[in-house]
Design a protein around this motif. Structure first.
Motif, PDB file in Angstrom:
ATOM      1  N   SER A 103       0.866  -1.224   0.003  1.00  0.00           N
ATOM      2  CA  SER A 103       0.210  -0.126  -0.085  1.00  0.00           C
ATOM      3  C   SER A 103       1.057   1.179   0.004  1.00  0.00           C
ATOM      4  O   SER A 103       0.421   2.035  -0.631  1.00  0.00           O
ATOM      5  CB  SER A 103      -0.978   0.165   1.256  1.00  0.00           C
ATOM      6  OG  SER A 103      -0.298  -0.135   2.299  1.00  0.00           O
ATOM      7  N   GLU A 104       2.000   1.391   0.684  1.00  0.00           N
ATOM      8  CA  GLU A 104       3.052   2.260   0.765  1.00  0.00           C
ATOM      9  C   GLU A 104       3.449   2.378  -0.632  1.00  0.00           C
ATOM     10  O   GLU A 104       3.757   3.556  -1.060  1.00  0.00           O
ATOM     11  CB  GLU A 104       3.903   2.114   1.652  1.00  0.00           C
ATOM     12  CG  GLU A 104       4.604   3.290   2.277  1.00  0.00           C
ATOM     13  CD  GLU A 104       5.444   3.300   3.513  1.00  0.00           C
ATOM     14  OE1 GLU A 104       6.295   4.107   3.717  1.00  0.00           O
ATOM     15  OE2 GLU A 104       5.449   1.835   4.062  1.00  0.00           O
ATOM     16  N   LEU A 105       3.889   1.439  -1.279  1.00  0.00           N
ATOM     17  CA  LEU A 105       4.655   1.415  -2.553  1.00  0.00           C
ATOM     18  C   LEU A 105       3.613   1.885  -3.547  1.00  0.00           C
ATOM     19  O   LEU A 105       3.886   2.794  -4.502  1.00  0.00           O
ATOM     20  CB  LEU A 105       5.309   0.209  -2.915  1.00  0.00           C
ATOM     21  CG  LEU A 105       6.314  -0.500  -2.081  1.00  0.00           C
ATOM     22  CD1 LEU A 105       6.736  -1.857  -2.455  1.00  0.00           C
ATOM     23  CD2 LEU A 105       7.461   0.647  -2.210  1.00  0.00           C
ATOM     24  N   SER A 106       2.385   1.453  -3.545  1.00  0.00           N
ATOM     25  CA  SER A 106       1.462   1.745  -4.769  1.00  0.00           C
ATOM     26  C   SER A 106       0.762   2.950  -4.559  1.00  0.00           C
ATOM     27  O   SER A 106       0.192   3.708  -5.778  1.00  0.00           O
ATOM     28  CB  SER A 106       0.179   0.764  -4.516  1.00  0.00           C
ATOM     29  OG  SER A 106      -0.441   0.693  -3.693  1.00  0.00           O
ATOM     30  N   LYS A 112      14.020   2.620   3.536  1.00  0.00           N
ATOM     31  CA  LYS A 112      13.211   1.227   3.978  1.00  0.00           C
ATOM     32  C   LYS A 112      13.273   0.240   2.849  1.00  0.00           C
ATOM     33  O   LYS A 112      13.132  -0.728   3.282  1.00  0.00           O
ATOM     34  CB  LYS A 112      11.685   1.612   4.371  1.00  0.00           C
ATOM     35  CG  LYS A 112      11.681   2.422   5.580  1.00  0.00           C
ATOM     36  CD  LYS A 112      10.142   2.611   5.872  1.00  0.00           C
ATOM     37  CE  LYS A 112       9.192   3.665   5.144  1.00  0.00           C
ATOM     38  NZ  LYS A 112       7.941   3.786   5.878  1.00  0.00           N
ATOM     39  N   LEU A 113      13.482   0.346   1.665  1.00  0.00           N
ATOM     40  CA  LEU A 113      13.588  -0.540   0.647  1.00  0.00           C
ATOM     41  C   LEU A 113      15.000  -1.184   0.529  1.00  0.00           C
ATOM     42  O   LEU A 113      15.161  -2.234   0.477  1.00  0.00           O
ATOM     43  CB  LEU A 113      13.468  -0.038  -0.549  1.00  0.00           C
ATOM     44  CG  LEU A 113      11.925   0.436  -1.266  1.00  0.00           C
ATOM     45  CD1 LEU A 113      11.789   1.134  -2.412  1.00  0.00           C
ATOM     46  CD2 LEU A 113      11.017  -1.059  -0.964  1.00  0.00           C
ATOM     47  N   GLY A 131       9.350   9.954  -5.484  1.00  0.00           N
ATOM     48  CA  GLY A 131       8.217   9.411  -4.814  1.00  0.00           C
ATOM     49  C   GLY A 131       8.697   8.534  -3.438  1.00  0.00           C
ATOM     50  O   GLY A 131       8.105   8.331  -2.562  1.00  0.00           O
ATOM     51  N   TYR A 132      10.059   8.093  -3.595  1.00  0.00           N
ATOM     52  CA  TYR A 132      10.389   7.203  -2.230  1.00  0.00           C
ATOM     53  C   TYR A 132      11.196   7.926  -1.413  1.00  0.00           C
ATOM     54  O   TYR A 132      11.853   7.710  -0.676  1.00  0.00           O
ATOM     55  CB  TYR A 132      11.532   6.105  -3.107  1.00  0.00           C
ATOM     56  CG  TYR A 132      10.585   4.941  -3.749  1.00  0.00           C
ATOM     57  CD1 TYR A 132       9.146   4.708  -3.537  1.00  0.00           C
ATOM     58  CD2 TYR A 132      11.204   4.269  -4.678  1.00  0.00           C
ATOM     59  CE1 TYR A 132       8.416   3.859  -4.200  1.00  0.00           C
ATOM     60  CE2 TYR A 132      10.670   3.189  -5.287  1.00  0.00           C
ATOM     61  CZ  TYR A 132       9.209   2.902  -5.048  1.00  0.00           C
ATOM     62  OH  TYR A 132       8.518   2.025  -5.941  1.00  0.00           O
ATOM     63  N   GLY A 133      11.334   9.432  -1.967  1.00  0.00           N
ATOM     64  CA  GLY A 133      11.788  10.236  -0.912  1.00  0.00           C
ATOM     65  C   GLY A 133      10.862  11.252  -0.485  1.00  0.00           C
ATOM     66  O   GLY A 133      10.166  10.737   0.454  1.00  0.00           O
ATOM     67  N   TYR A 134      10.832  12.409  -0.937  1.00  0.00           N
ATOM     68  CA  TYR A 134       9.861  13.455  -0.242  1.00  0.00           C
ATOM     69  C   TYR A 134       8.705  13.843  -1.146  1.00  0.00           C
ATOM     70  O   TYR A 134       8.042  14.589  -1.112  1.00  0.00           O
ATOM     71  CB  TYR A 134      10.563  14.637   0.274  1.00  0.00           C
ATOM     72  CG  TYR A 134      11.517  14.452   1.301  1.00  0.00           C
ATOM     73  CD1 TYR A 134      11.281  14.302   2.515  1.00  0.00           C
ATOM     74  CD2 TYR A 134      12.745  14.313   0.882  1.00  0.00           C
ATOM     75  CE1 TYR A 134      11.941  13.980   3.468  1.00  0.00           C
ATOM     76  CE2 TYR A 134      13.846  13.688   2.214  1.00  0.00           C
ATOM     77  CZ  TYR A 134      13.336  13.597   3.136  1.00  0.00           C
ATOM     78  OH  TYR A 134      14.092  13.309   4.457  1.00  0.00           O
TER      79      TYR A 134
END
Length: 166
Positions: free
Chosen positions: A30-33, A117-118, A136-139
């Motif tokens: 859910s966090e990734l999508s 976290k990845l 998107g995996y940052g800020y």
């Protein structure tokens, strides 16, 4: 059979493991999508172009983060629930440093950006690693750091994973 169970119990005790402890190593789907997938694809192309232009041979994490292990540690790997002690520097692709530490600081891994976290749950304590993180995996579109990290900025972090506390 009893001997095996007893031996497993002893090993768990020696390793400090509690069978009820949670050790999550993967980020929730859910966090990734929730990340804009079109933007993510464009960011990955930008990161791969940057790596190629700078002759950097990075490992491709399956979700899009690229990383280089500059020093392999020999300690354990953290869980997302772990508190980690790190020395780090974060910068934009332009080279502008937006945050850093010169002495170890502690963070709870599950409270950090997705890019950390990845990769950190597969990184051994004592390692030094450079992460190339899609925006998107940052800020993301909101940016961060009180305006020092622009909206949709791809990020580079040099991280030394000093210690792990569970």
């Amino acid at each position: 059979m009893r001997r095996i169970i007893l031996n497993l119990g002893i090993v768990a005790l020696l390793l400090g493991c509690n069978p009820d402890d949670t050790c999550t190593k993967t980020v929730a789907e859910s966090e990734l999508s929730a990340v804009d997938q079109t933007r993510l694809a464009a960011d990955i192309i930008t990161i791969d172009s940057y790596l190629a232009a700078n002759s950097i041979d990075a490992i491709e994490e399956p979700h899009g983060v690229r990383y280089v292990i500059t020093k392999q540690g020999d300690g354990p790997t953290p869980c997302l629930e772990s508190t980690i002690r790190v020395i780090y520097s974060g910068r934009l692709f332009s080279g502008t440093v937006f945050d850093s530490s010169t002495t170890p600081v502690s963070f709870r891994l599950n409270q950090l950006i997705i890019g950390w976290k990845l990769v950190l749950p597969i990184t051994q304590a004592g390692s030094k690693v450079t992460l190339y993180i899609p925006s998107g995996y940052g800020y993301g579109p909101q940016g961060g750091g009180g305006g020092t990290i622009p909206s949709n900025a791809n990020l580079i972090f040099d991280i030394e994973l000093v210690e792990i506390f569970d």
